[in-house]
Design an enzyme around this catalytic site. Structure first.
Site, short mmCIF file in Angstrom:
data_model
loop_
_atom_site.label_atom_id
_atom_site.label_comp_id
_atom_site.label_asym_id
_atom_site.label_seq_id
_atom_site.Cartn_x
_atom_site.Cartn_y
_atom_site.Cartn_z
N HIS A 114 0.84 -1.20 0.00
CA HIS A 114 0.00 0.00 0.00
C HIS A 114 0.88 1.26 0.00
O HIS A 114 2.05 1.21 0.38
CB HIS A 114 -0.85 0.05 1.28
CG HIS A 114 -1.95 -0.95 1.33
ND1 HIS A 114 -2.15 -1.80 2.41
CD2 HIS A 114 -2.95 -1.24 0.46
CE1 HIS A 114 -3.21 -2.56 2.19
NE2 HIS A 114 -3.72 -2.24 1.02
N CYS A 166 -2.47 0.20 9.92
CA CYS A 166 -3.61 -0.64 9.46
C CYS A 166 -4.50 -1.12 10.58
O CYS A 166 -5.63 -1.54 10.34
CB CYS A 166 -3.14 -1.89 8.75
SG CYS A 166 -1.53 -1.87 8.10
C1 CIR Z 1 -3.77 -7.92 3.45
O1 CIR Z 1 -2.98 -8.43 2.66
O2 CIR Z 1 -4.80 -7.35 3.09
C2 CIR Z 1 -3.47 -8.01 4.92
N1 CIR Z 1 -2.83 -9.25 5.22
C3 CIR Z 1 -2.61 -6.85 5.35
C4 CIR Z 1 -3.29 -5.53 5.25
C5 CIR Z 1 -2.45 -4.43 5.75
N2 CIR Z 1 -3.15 -3.19 5.71
C6 CIR Z 1 -2.57 -2.03 5.53
O3 CIR Z 1 -1.37 -1.95 5.27
N3 CIR Z 1 -3.33 -0.95 5.54
#
Ligand code: CIR
Length: 252
Positions: free
Chosen positions: A160, A247
């Site tokens: 991201h 997150c």
């Molecule tokens: C994913 O791949 O969607 C989750 N395992 C990690 C999400 C992390 N979110 C973020 O960086 N905002």
């Protein structure tokens, strides 16, 4: 911005089954919970009231609440997460958020909140594997009537945008080498961090303090120059899940 509240969700026992590109093994659930509680304690110590949502066993990434909504002073956008496996998470975020903000649901494209960095009335949005041009256009159509502008930032690496870039307040950006030269950030003071320290780019400002992951002394040294209290948090288990400190909460 001063935060009075944050939404968090305790990781489910199924969290090891979530999406990840990290090849650092399965998260240890007991340690995951300990790290999550330390994260919550840091927020409380900074005067933030936590709204704790129940675990979502059916959604192993459901504790990464930042991806399913973008909360501003006036409204909350409910996103369309880029990973189909995560789309069902939006149902459980809309109700708790509706008690605090009017909701603007996205109906087109794909967009993860982790790709959205807000600086005052401007959003920088990563064009990533999770967020596409149609998602950015749909987001812009929702926020523009409220006086917000949007700039897309194509990403070549990183899950991201906020994996590689974060706004710390007072015109300061924490940014990896790869993105530091982007003309969109010319007007900012940039603290550039080595690619090897990329995970610590995901440092989160909360009410005048900084929450940053443990294990990155070079980054800790650089942010110490900002003269803000720094809370160093062990995030090793979330790192295994491709998640960072931003997150794990929705702040407002
Ligand atoms: C994913 O791949 O969607 C989750 N395992 C990690 C999400 C992390 N979110 C973020 O960086 N905002």
């Amino acid at each position: 911005m001063h935060f009075t509240k944050a939404i968090v969700r305790c990781p489910a026992a199924s969290c090891g089954a979530g999406l990840t590109t990290a090849q650092s093994g399965a998260p240890d659930y007991a340690r995951t919970l300990t790290q999550f509680q330390a994260y919550c304690d840091a927020f409380r110590s900074l005067g933030v009231e936590l709204i704790e949502l129940p675990t979502l066993d059916a959604f192993p990434d459901g504790h990464f609440v930042e991806d399913v909504a973008v909360v501003t002073a006036e409204f909350a956008v409910i996103t369309r997460p880029g990973a189909p496996a995560r789309r069902g998470e939006i149902d459980s975020i809309a109700t708790p958020l509706a008690a605090h903000r009017s909701l603007l649901p996205m109906h087109d494209g794909r967009l993860d909140g982790g790709d959205v960095m807000q600086v005052d009335k401007r959003f920088y949005i990563g064009l990533s594997g999770r967020t596409d041009a149609a998602g950015i256009a749909a987001f812009e159509a929702l926020v523009a009537p409220h006086g917000y502008t949007v700039e897309a930032i194509p990403l070549e690496a990183g899950l991201h945008l906020k994996s590689v870039l974060n706004y710390l307040g007072d015109d300061v950006l924490l940014v990896t080498e790869a993105l530091a030269g982007h003309r969109a950030f010319d007007g900012f003071r940039r603290i550039v961090i080595d690619t090897a320290d990329e995970y610590a780019c995901n440092t989160l400002p909360v009410n005048g303090a900084l929450l940053t992951p443990a294990g990155y002394p070079r980054v800790h040294e650089k942010i110490a120059a900002l003269d803000m209290p720094v809370h160093v948090l062990d995030a090793s288990e979330f790192h295994k899940m491709d998640g960072g400190l931003t997150c794990l909460s929705l702040r407002f």
